[in-house]
Design a protein around this motif. Structure first.
Motif, PDB file in Angstrom:
ATOM      1  N   SER A 236       0.856  -1.179   0.000  1.00  0.00           N
ATOM      2  CA  SER A 236       0.000   0.000   0.000  1.00  0.00           C
ATOM      3  C   SER A 236       0.894   1.231   0.000  1.00  0.00           C
ATOM      4  O   SER A 236       2.070   1.155   0.353  1.00  0.00           O
ATOM      5  CB  SER A 236      -0.932   0.019   1.211  1.00  0.00           C
ATOM      6  N   ALA A 237       0.329   2.354  -0.416  1.00  0.00           N
ATOM      7  CA  ALA A 237       1.100   3.591  -0.433  1.00  0.00           C
ATOM      8  C   ALA A 237       0.172   4.754  -0.183  1.00  0.00           C
ATOM      9  O   ALA A 237      -1.020   4.700  -0.503  1.00  0.00           O
ATOM     10  CB  ALA A 237       1.814   3.768  -1.769  1.00  0.00           C
ATOM     11  N   GLU A 238       0.737   5.784   0.404  1.00  0.00           N
ATOM     12  CA  GLU A 238      -0.017   7.016   0.584  1.00  0.00           C
ATOM     13  C   GLU A 238       0.902   8.205   0.382  1.00  0.00           C
ATOM     14  O   GLU A 238       2.129   8.089   0.441  1.00  0.00           O
ATOM     15  CB  GLU A 238      -0.665   7.067   1.974  1.00  0.00           C
ATOM     16  N   ARG A 239       0.256   9.323   0.129  1.00  0.00           N
ATOM     17  CA  ARG A 239       0.991  10.575  -0.014  1.00  0.00           C
ATOM     18  C   ARG A 239       0.197  11.645   0.708  1.00  0.00           C
ATOM     19  O   ARG A 239      -1.029  11.736   0.555  1.00  0.00           O
ATOM     20  CB  ARG A 239       1.151  10.945  -1.491  1.00  0.00           C
ATOM     21  N   THR A 240       0.889  12.450   1.491  1.00  0.00           N
ATOM     22  CA  THR A 240       0.212  13.468   2.281  1.00  0.00           C
ATOM     23  C   THR A 240       0.762  14.855   1.947  1.00  0.00           C
ATOM     24  O   THR A 240       1.970  15.008   1.674  1.00  0.00           O
ATOM     25  CB  THR A 240       0.383  13.205   3.786  1.00  0.00           C
ATOM     26  N   GLY A 241      -0.130  15.839   1.950  1.00  0.00           N
ATOM     27  CA  GLY A 241       0.272  17.218   1.711  1.00  0.00           C
ATOM     28  C   GLY A 241       0.872  17.442   0.341  1.00  0.00           C
ATOM     29  O   GLY A 241       1.584  18.428   0.126  1.00  0.00           O
ATOM     30  N   GLY A 242       0.584  16.529  -0.573  1.00  0.00           N
ATOM     31  CA  GLY A 242       1.152  16.663  -1.911  1.00  0.00           C
ATOM     32  C   GLY A 242       2.658  16.550  -1.922  1.00  0.00           C
ATOM     33  O   GLY A 242       3.323  16.976  -2.887  1.00  0.00           O
ATOM     34  N   SER A 243       3.203  15.936  -0.854  1.00  0.00           N
ATOM     35  CA  SER A 243       4.661  15.885  -0.760  1.00  0.00           C
ATOM     36  C   SER A 243       5.128  14.469  -0.442  1.00  0.00           C
ATOM     37  O   SER A 243       5.116  13.614  -1.314  1.00  0.00           O
ATOM     38  CB  SER A 243       5.135  16.884   0.296  1.00  0.00           C
ATOM     39  N   VAL A 244       5.440  14.209   0.802  1.00  0.00           N
ATOM     40  CA  VAL A 244       6.057  12.949   1.204  1.00  0.00           C
ATOM     41  C   VAL A 244       5.137  11.767   0.927  1.00  0.00           C
ATOM     42  O   VAL A 244       3.920  11.835   1.152  1.00  0.00           O
ATOM     43  CB  VAL A 244       6.431  12.996   2.688  1.00  0.00           C
ATOM     44  N   SER A 245       5.741  10.677   0.447  1.00  0.00           N
ATOM     45  CA  SER A 245       5.001   9.443   0.213  1.00  0.00           C
ATOM     46  C   SER A 245       5.631   8.308   0.995  1.00  0.00           C
ATOM     47  O   SER A 245       6.858   8.274   1.194  1.00  0.00           O
ATOM     48  CB  SER A 245       5.010   9.095  -1.275  1.00  0.00           C
ATOM     49  N   THR A 246       4.778   7.388   1.434  1.00  0.00           N
ATOM     50  CA  THR A 246       5.240   6.201   2.143  1.00  0.00           C
ATOM     51  C   THR A 246       4.704   4.967   1.443  1.00  0.00           C
ATOM     52  O   THR A 246       3.509   4.877   1.153  1.00  0.00           O
ATOM     53  CB  THR A 246       4.735   6.207   3.602  1.00  0.00           C
ATOM     54  N   LEU A 247       5.599   4.034   1.156  1.00  0.00           N
ATOM     55  CA  LEU A 247       5.230   2.731   0.609  1.00  0.00           C
ATOM     56  C   LEU A 247       5.353   1.721   1.740  1.00  0.00           C
ATOM     57  O   LEU A 247       6.419   1.620   2.356  1.00  0.00           O
ATOM     58  CB  LEU A 247       6.148   2.357  -0.549  1.00  0.00           C
ATOM     59  N   THR A 248       4.279   1.023   2.028  1.00  0.00           N
ATOM     60  CA  THR A 248       4.258   0.051   3.120  1.00  0.00           C
ATOM     61  C   THR A 248       4.091  -1.350   2.562  1.00  0.00           C
ATOM     62  O   THR A 248       3.235  -1.588   1.698  1.00  0.00           O
ATOM     63  CB  THR A 248       3.115   0.356   4.104  1.00  0.00           C
ATOM     64  N   ILE A 249       4.932  -2.245   3.036  1.00  0.00           N
ATOM     65  CA  ILE A 249       4.811  -3.656   2.671  1.00  0.00           C
ATOM     66  C   ILE A 249       4.535  -4.427   3.951  1.00  0.00           C
ATOM     67  O   ILE A 249       5.342  -4.399   4.891  1.00  0.00           O
ATOM     68  CB  ILE A 249       6.082  -4.196   1.997  1.00  0.00           C
ATOM     69  N   GLN A 250       3.406  -5.088   3.994  1.00  0.00           N
ATOM     70  CA  GLN A 250       3.039  -5.877   5.177  1.00  0.00           C
ATOM     71  C   GLN A 250       3.456  -7.326   4.989  1.00  0.00           C
ATOM     72  O   GLN A 250       3.483  -7.838   3.862  1.00  0.00           O
ATOM     73  CB  GLN A 250       1.530  -5.801   5.407  1.00  0.00           C
ATOM     74  N   ARG A 251       3.793  -7.955   6.100  1.00  0.00           N
ATOM     75  CA  ARG A 251       4.104  -9.396   6.090  1.00  0.00           C
ATOM     76  C   ARG A 251       5.073  -9.723   4.954  1.00  0.00           C
ATOM     77  O   ARG A 251       4.793 -10.512   4.056  1.00  0.00           O
ATOM     78  CB  ARG A 251       2.822 -10.215   5.953  1.00  0.00           C
ATOM     79  N   THR A 252       6.234  -9.088   4.997  1.00  0.00           N
ATOM     80  CA  THR A 252       7.191  -9.198   3.893  1.00  0.00           C
ATOM     81  C   THR A 252       7.545 -10.650   3.584  1.00  0.00           C
ATOM     82  O   THR A 252       7.616 -11.508   4.468  1.00  0.00           O
ATOM     83  CB  THR A 252       8.482  -8.427   4.214  1.00  0.00           C
ATOM     84  N   GLN A 253       7.787 -10.878   2.296  1.00  0.00           N
ATOM     85  CA  GLN A 253       8.215 -12.182   1.786  1.00  0.00           C
ATOM     86  C   GLN A 253       9.570 -12.011   1.123  1.00  0.00           C
ATOM     87  O   GLN A 253       9.956 -10.902   0.733  1.00  0.00           O
ATOM     88  CB  GLN A 253       7.196 -12.712   0.772  1.00  0.00           C
ATOM     89  N   GLN A 254      10.274 -13.119   0.925  1.00  0.00           N
ATOM     90  CA  GLN A 254      11.602 -13.035   0.330  1.00  0.00           C
ATOM     91  C   GLN A 254      11.547 -12.470  -1.086  1.00  0.00           C
ATOM     92  O   GLN A 254      12.473 -11.765  -1.510  1.00  0.00           O
ATOM     93  CB  GLN A 254      12.282 -14.404   0.357  1.00  0.00           C
ATOM     94  N   GLU A 255      10.467 -12.738  -1.801  1.00  0.00           N
ATOM     95  CA  GLU A 255      10.376 -12.217  -3.171  1.00  0.00           C
ATOM     96  C   GLU A 255      10.181 -10.704  -3.211  1.00  0.00           C
ATOM     97  O   GLU A 255      10.234 -10.095  -4.291  1.00  0.00           O
ATOM     98  CB  GLU A 255       9.238 -12.894  -3.944  1.00  0.00           C
TER      99      GLU A 255
END
Lengths: 115, 111
Positions: free
Chosen positions: A66-85
């Protein structure tokens, strides 16, 4: 800022943990992109933001991403329950015009290793 | 859909040799075309661009001409240096949601 800044530059995480990757684009760039570059591979499109909205999420590999961007500036990409791939370099880019005339400015990337 | 195909690498050349990296594209509209370069350990940097047919993009001794009739945008340099060793990506944009990148061509230049 002067360039696109990504943090952390390197991240090693255990399989099953969640990770957050951050991108700080060039000030005034309304378009922001996330790509993934796996070892020896080309660039895989993940998601695009215009302002704070994401009109194209088609590239996200699974619902763990998932990803979000706030204030038209900073963005965060989140990966849950990471896998080796998920191990790859995650690149962020920003653009003033969706890349048509001026192309993208890329950050140096976050190298994610899932062990 | 839109796509970019570039020659597979690695390409290995001696210093001062002539470089060509082939790139062809498929697009439904009238794309802008780009070459990006990725030096070891760094992110991609825009090397040159061309926004319409017959335009020639140039930078740092590299050139590429937008050929609509052959749907190509080949990268050339007359005399490569060791410092040109990098991965080169051809790309196209139609101003839509994303830029399409080729798979990249790794160049090694030997002294």
């Amino acid at each position: 800022g002067a360039g696109v800044s990504q943090s952390p530059s390197n991240k090693v995480t255990e399989k099953g943990k969640d990770v957050e990757l951050r991108c700080d684009p060039i000030s005034g760039h309304t378009a922001l992109y996330w790509y993934r570059q796996s070892l020896g591979q080309g660039l895989e499109f993940l998601i695009y933001f215009q302002g704070n909205s994401a009109p194209d999420k088609s590239g996200l590999p699974s619902d763990r991403f998932s990803a979000e961007r706030t204030g038209g500036s900073v963005s965060t990409l989140t990966i849950q329950r990471t896998q080796q791939e998920d191990s790859a370099v995650y690149l962020c880019a920003s653009s003033i015009d969706r890349g048509l005339d001026y192309g993208y400015t890329f950050g140096s990337g976050t190298r994610l290793t899932v062990v | 859909g839109d796509s970019v195909t570039q020659m597979e690498g690695p390409v290995t050349l001696s210093e001062e040799a002539f470089l060509t990296i082939n790139c062809t594209y498929t697009a439904t509209g009238y794309p802008s075309l780009f070459w990006y370069v990725q030096y070891p350990g760094e992110g991609l940097q825009l090397l040159l661009k061309a926004t319409k047919a017959d335009d020639k993009g140039s930078n740092k001794g590299f050139e590429a001409t937008y050929r609509k009739e052959t749907t190509s945008f080949h990268l050339e340099k007359g005399s490569v240096q060791v410092s040109d060793s990098a991965v080169y990506f051809c790309a196209l944009s139609t101003g839509g949601f994303k830029t399409i990148f080729g798979a990249g061509t790794r160049l090694f230049v030997k002294a």
